[in-house]
Scaffold this motif. Structure first.
Motif, PDB file in Angstrom:
ATOM      1  N   UNK A 154       0.828  -1.206   0.000  1.00  0.00           N
ATOM      2  CA  UNK A 154       0.000   0.000   0.000  1.00  0.00           C
ATOM      3  C   UNK A 154       0.860   1.252   0.000  1.00  0.00           C
ATOM      4  N   UNK A 155       1.953   1.236   0.766  1.00  0.00           N
ATOM      5  CA  UNK A 155       2.839   2.397   0.805  1.00  0.00           C
ATOM      6  C   UNK A 155       3.469   2.654  -0.571  1.00  0.00           C
ATOM      7  N   UNK A 156       3.964   1.579  -1.205  1.00  0.00           N
ATOM      8  CA  UNK A 156       4.598   1.728  -2.524  1.00  0.00           C
ATOM      9  C   UNK A 156       3.575   2.188  -3.565  1.00  0.00           C
ATOM     10  N   UNK A 157       2.398   1.576  -3.537  1.00  0.00           N
ATOM     11  CA  UNK A 157       1.372   1.907  -4.524  1.00  0.00           C
ATOM     12  C   UNK A 157       0.916   3.352  -4.383  1.00  0.00           C
ATOM     13  N   UNK A 158       0.634   3.771  -3.157  1.00  0.00           N
ATOM     14  CA  UNK A 158       0.144   5.132  -2.961  1.00  0.00           C
ATOM     15  C   UNK A 158       1.220   6.173  -3.279  1.00  0.00           C
ATOM     16  N   UNK A 159       2.494   5.825  -3.049  1.00  0.00           N
ATOM     17  CA  UNK A 159       3.576   6.739  -3.420  1.00  0.00           C
ATOM     18  C   UNK A 159       3.612   6.909  -4.946  1.00  0.00           C
ATOM     19  N   UNK A 160       3.398   5.803  -5.668  1.00  0.00           N
ATOM     20  CA  UNK A 160       3.356   5.880  -7.135  1.00  0.00           C
ATOM     21  C   UNK A 160       2.132   6.648  -7.619  1.00  0.00           C
ATOM     22  N   UNK A 161       0.985   6.420  -6.957  1.00  0.00           N
ATOM     23  CA  UNK A 161      -0.228   7.157  -7.322  1.00  0.00           C
ATOM     24  C   UNK A 161       0.009   8.662  -7.173  1.00  0.00           C
ATOM     25  N   UNK A 162       0.712   9.029  -6.079  1.00  0.00           N
ATOM     26  CA  UNK A 162       0.975  10.445  -5.815  1.00  0.00           C
ATOM     27  C   UNK A 162       1.938  11.026  -6.848  1.00  0.00           C
ATOM     28  N   UNK A 163       2.895  10.201  -7.293  1.00  0.00           N
ATOM     29  CA  UNK A 163       3.915  10.678  -8.231  1.00  0.00           C
ATOM     30  C   UNK A 163       3.421  10.682  -9.673  1.00  0.00           C
ATOM     31  N   UNK A 164       2.779   9.592 -10.104  1.00  0.00           N
ATOM     32  CA  UNK A 164       2.410   9.430 -11.511  1.00  0.00           C
ATOM     33  C   UNK A 164       0.926   9.638 -11.780  1.00  0.00           C
ATOM     34  N   UNK A 165       0.127   9.580 -10.707  1.00  0.00           N
ATOM     35  CA  UNK A 165      -1.313   9.641 -10.887  1.00  0.00           C
ATOM     36  C   UNK A 165      -1.891   8.237 -10.893  1.00  0.00           C
ATOM     37  N   UNK A 166      -3.097   8.103 -10.388  1.00  0.00           N
ATOM     38  CA  UNK A 166      -3.722   6.789 -10.267  1.00  0.00           C
ATOM     39  C   UNK A 166      -3.894   6.121 -11.635  1.00  0.00           C
TER      40      UNK A 166
END
Length: 228
Positions: free
Chosen positions: A22-34
């Motif tokens: 969840x931490x890795x995924x949400x960091x990517x969502x924040x960086x690249x967009x969902x």
């Protein structure tokens, strides 16, 4: 007999991987967009293959469901258990509530921010579960405040407005807290501020406690100087 410890270790291992996921995924969502983040991106960030990722999650939508379970529903259930405890005063419960909220926001800020941003596009029934969990969190905090007012520990304030203000203060931490900063110092500061907001300048001892204290003093005096 060895099966239970093995299953416990397996469950703990899965829980740790899921939290990191969840931490890795949400960091990517924040960086690249969902929308721009793929399951392959998440698998690479986690250091596993895409097929390996399917052992934990099958879609990005499922990640949102996991976020709701961990950030919203999980917190609502914990606060309900805390509010029901009889061994803590309202002031102690208030401090614990704020500490739990702030610690979650400081340790997993991306999780909270992404869920907050995605709230309007969550698929059903996840969206309804998330909304109900938020309402439950508000109700639990209001109940603690109302109990504190009744016991004379808190000033007479509007419970709902105060609970929303406390939530706003705790939630905002996820937006300004810097990685690498002292989590416990932040938790302590916000907790102290919350208590100061509500503390009764001249605490009023509830009648039942006053009567009990008087009775205890009378018993002690009788022991020192028994009545003739």
């Amino acid at each position: 007999m060895a099966q239970a410890p093995k299953e416990a270790r397996s469950a703990l291992s899965r829980q740790l991987v899921t939290s990191e996921l969840l931490d890795k995924a949400t960091a990517l969502f924040a960086e690249k967009g969902y929308e721009s983040t793929t399951l392959l991106d998440i698998a690479k960030a986690l250091g596993i293959s895409r097929p390996g990722l399917y052992n934990y999650v099958s879609s990005k939508e499922e990640l949102l469901t996991m976020l709701v379970e961990q950030v919203s529903r999980g917190m609502a259930d914990v606060l309900e258990q805390l509010r029901a405890r009889t061994d803590l005063s309202p002031t102690e419960k208030l401090r614990d509530v704020v500490a739990l909220l702030v610690r979650q926001r400081t340790e997993h800020p991306d999780q909270f921010r992404i869920l907050d941003r995605s709230e309007t596009v969550l698929p059903e029934p996840v969206r309804s579960e998330h909304v109900e969990a938020k309402r439950k969190i508000l109700r639990e905090i209001m109940a603690v405040i109302e109990a504190g007012i009744e016991r004379g520990e808190f000033r007479r304030v509007d419970p709902r407005t105060t609970a929303l203000s406390l939530l706003g203060m705790c939630n905002w931490v996820a937006w300004w807290f810097s990685r690498g900063s002292d989590v416990e110092a932040t938790v302590a500061t916000v907790t102290d501020l919350a208590q100061s907001m509500l503390a009764q300048p001249n605490p009023v001892t509830p009648p039942s406690e006053t009567a009990q204290a008087v009775e205890e003093i009378r018993v002690l005096l009788d022991r020192i100087a028994p009545p003739a």
